[in-house]
Design an enzyme around this catalytic site. Structure first.
Site, PDB file in Angstrom:
ATOM      1  N   CYS A 141       0.838  -1.198   0.000  1.00 19.46           N
ATOM      2  CA  CYS A 141       0.000   0.000   0.000  1.00 19.46           C
ATOM      3  C   CYS A 141       0.882   1.262   0.000  1.00 19.46           C
ATOM      4  O   CYS A 141       1.530   1.549  -0.999  1.00 19.46           O
ATOM      5  CB  CYS A 141      -1.000  -0.017   1.142  1.00 19.46           C
ATOM      6  SG  CYS A 141      -2.352   1.175   0.898  1.00 19.46           S
ATOM      7  N   HIS A 170      -3.785  -5.259   0.498  1.00 24.37           N
ATOM      8  CA  HIS A 170      -3.302  -5.604   1.835  1.00 24.37           C
ATOM      9  C   HIS A 170      -3.440  -7.090   2.162  1.00 24.37           C
ATOM     10  O   HIS A 170      -4.443  -7.493   2.769  1.00 24.37           O
ATOM     11  CB  HIS A 170      -4.081  -4.809   2.876  1.00 24.37           C
ATOM     12  CG  HIS A 170      -3.759  -3.358   2.934  1.00 24.37           C
ATOM     13  ND1 HIS A 170      -2.695  -2.860   3.637  1.00 24.37           N
ATOM     14  CD2 HIS A 170      -4.380  -2.290   2.377  1.00 24.37           C
ATOM     15  CE1 HIS A 170      -2.664  -1.537   3.524  1.00 24.37           C
ATOM     16  NE2 HIS A 170      -3.675  -1.164   2.759  1.00 24.37           N
ATOM     17  N   GLU A 183      -1.980  -8.464   4.515  1.00 26.79           N
ATOM     18  CA  GLU A 183      -1.858  -8.530   5.982  1.00 26.79           C
ATOM     19  C   GLU A 183      -3.163  -8.186   6.702  1.00 26.79           C
ATOM     20  O   GLU A 183      -3.277  -8.408   7.916  1.00 26.79           O
ATOM     21  CB  GLU A 183      -0.725  -7.618   6.465  1.00 26.79           C
ATOM     22  CG  GLU A 183      -1.050  -6.144   6.589  1.00 26.79           C
ATOM     23  CD  GLU A 183      -1.072  -5.362   5.282  1.00 26.79           C
ATOM     24  OE1 GLU A 183      -1.086  -4.114   5.346  1.00 26.79           O
ATOM     25  OE2 GLU A 183      -1.093  -5.989   4.195  1.00 26.79           O
TER      26      GLU A 183
END
Length: 231
Positions: free
Chosen positions: A93, A180, A182
């Site tokens: 990002c 993302h 994560e």
């Protein structure tokens, strides 16, 4: 391997107790015991003495823009350029955008507006650290976008909304991705709710929340990042 996480932001405070910080999310994705982890608060000017202090660095997401004039952002760019060829680099990002900007690409606040919810991306170049999947689905949360790849980088993932969604560098060991892997979907949903009516309107928030619930590729892309780090 010793992996340095360059922290460039934090989640909304009410979400941290449940989901952790951005470094926590990356450690959970890649394995808390898989690497020797160390976190540097890059957004507070904290860095290792030299890039060789770690085998690789992961640059996290942030609410900041890479074009902002905050001194720490210029310091981050300087560190990334100093680390070129001296440590592996992974950006996600804001980290994706920072790497592109640092190495000669272009990042803008996109006139397309915010990309939130889970998005699908085509894999356009299967790299050695990938597993041959033709497409991936991941949480997204961004308005800024890379609009020109830097010299030495090639697009490896894209969508109509995000044409430069993933980059792999040919002149250094570096990869970056806009969405993302994560983010737990529950965290991505909590982030949307925290910004509802302030950053984007209710209708967009509702549509983004409706995109969750299908199988995604967070574990797969986490595996790709791990294969890149070890390869």
């Amino acid at each position: 391997m010793k992996i340095g996480i360059l922290k460039t932001g934090r989640p909304p405070r009410p979400t941290i107790a449940r989901f952790g910080t951005y470094p926590d999310m990356f450690m959970n994705l890649l394995g808390p015991d898989a690497y020797d982890w160390v976190t540097y608060a890059a957004d507070e000017g904290e860095y290792p003495a030299a890039p060789e202090a770690c085998d690789a660095y992961i640059v996290t997401g942030s609410a900041a823009g890479v074009y902002d004039d905050d001194p720490w952002i210029g310091q981050l760019m300087d560190f990334l350029r100093a680390a070129k060829g001296r440590a592996k680099l992974v950006g996600v990002c804001f980290g994706h955008q920072a790497m592109a900007q640092a190495f000669g690409g272009e990042v803008v606040k996109s006139p397309k507006g915010w990309g939130i919810g889970e998005h699908a991306y085509d894999v356009v170049s299967n790299e050695p650290w990938m597993d041959g999947a033709p497409a991936i689905r991941l949480p997204a949360s961004h308005q800024d976008q890379v609009v020109a790849a830097p010299p030495g980088a090639e697009v490896v993932a894209r969508s109509a909304f995000t044409p430069f969604a993933g980059l792999a560098w040919r002149d250094q060991p570096a990869i970056s991705i806009q969405p993302h892997p994560e983010f737990d979907p529950a965290y991505a949903a909590a982030l949307i709710e925290a910004r509802r009516g302030k950053v984007y309107p209710d209708a967009q928030a509702d549509a983004a929340l409706a995109s969750f619930g299908r199988l995604d590729d967070r574990a797969r892309v986490g595996g790709w990042i791990g294969a890149f780090l070890r390869g």
